[in-house]
Design an enzyme around this catalytic site. Sequence first.
Site, PDB file in Angstrom:
ATOM      1  CB  CYS A  82       8.163 -14.355  -6.514  1.00 61.64           C
ATOM      2  SG  CYS A  82       8.344 -15.901  -5.629  1.00 61.64           S
ATOM      3  NE  ARG A 168      10.382  -1.929  -3.818  1.00 60.96           N
ATOM      4  CZ  ARG A 168       9.062  -1.779  -3.987  1.00 60.96           C
ATOM      5  NH1 ARG A 168       8.369  -1.074  -3.128  1.00 60.96           N
ATOM      6  NH2 ARG A 168       8.449  -2.325  -5.018  1.00 60.96           N
TER       7      ARG A 168
END
Length: 399
Positions: A82, A168
């Site tokens: 990201c 996760r």
Amino acid sequence: MDKTVCELFAGVGGFRVGLEAADANWDTVWANQWEPSRRRQDAFDCYCAHFGKKDIYVNEDIGTVDKASIPDHTLLVGGFPCQDYSVARTGAKGIEGKKGVLWWQIRGVLIAKHPPFVLLENVDRLLKSPGKQRGRDFGIILASFWALGYSVEWRVVNAADYGFVQRRRRTFIFAYRNDTVYGRYMHGASADRVIHQDGFFAQVFPIAPCGALHQGELGTQDLLAISDAFGFAFDTAGYMTDGMLFTAKAEPDYHGPHVLLRDIMDHGVDEKYYLDDTSLEKFKYLKGAKHIERTARNGHKYTFSEGPIAYPDPVDRPARTMLTSEGTTNRSTHVVRDLDTGRYRLLTPNETNKIQGFPEHWTDTGMTDRFQYFCMGNALVVGCITRMGRLLAEIVEQE
Ligand SMILES: C[S@@+](CC[C@H](N)C(=O)[O-])C[C@H]1O[C@@H](n2cnc3c(N)ncnc32)[C@H](O)[C@@H]1O
């Protein structure tokens, strides 16, 4: 259509291991992995130790690769970071994204190769970034796909919600060319059916009915305009087709078995993973609640606070998210009570391999423990890819 794959940002091969476990006919025809600013290329070496050293596995900065030289493939996969996806106008050259931002490399492959199917992985905050213009970065990704003739489904999946041994949360992005059989079929379905029932993620990671969809539109394929002004509250399930946006909060609907940390823990663990008294004290402090008086650069005084996290980590739950700092003296490193001795210790590299769903000792290919943890922090839950790989194989067989 054949089951050929191009694996970008291949790391130690998480996508490949997951796909091959789903269907042995998935054939990786090109892979790229390069660890910036490191002489040692441990992840790439690990990849080659398992899959052979071949010219089609390229250890170069993807930014320097001529995308036209990549072989044709049916499925493009990759886990990418990201970053700031904003673009600026650069006079004659049109628009330009920031240097080193890997999304632009993926887009470069899409432009050069136009793969029919794309499966990408990113962190969950991708959907909300950046904080000051929520949804801009993901809007840029979606507008790029739209302009190139794709529709996109996305889903934030917490692997533990589907039985895996790690909590996760990652954003998965599945894009398909509108001119595929699959694309034409999905085009006939309502957005509600795509998100709840018929879509890719609805099939692989079922969800409970989540009420009315939140709708919007990209409005333009112009990336500069999106970069300057677009914002949208992307939720954890969603679909983009023809620039229209549909999103909803996904509530997992899974009733299968759950794997717990104790189920994958090693026995007869080497003494070097046990913690001495000094380390135990450090971890106790790092994981404890804190209220610390701090002074900012401008002289402003403030209190930094954080709550406690479980110490040791409970073994009757899935593990927490593994980060690249796993194994260092750090608040997020797991500390477990050994099943044989009852003493506190770190996870072994082999246990971190299993927490990500890799075969045992996958990263034991000549790199240090520290880098094995690092590679696992970067990798993904292989079992999630296997679930997706089965459906992808069926989809490709229909083409
Ligand atoms: C999120 S990890 C993906 C890990 C992979 N899915 C796995 O299972 O191991 C991103 C990978 O991209 C690699 N990378 C970062 N910058 C790169 C670049 N410019 N060119 C090629 N690879 C790069 C990193 O070294 C890292 O292994």
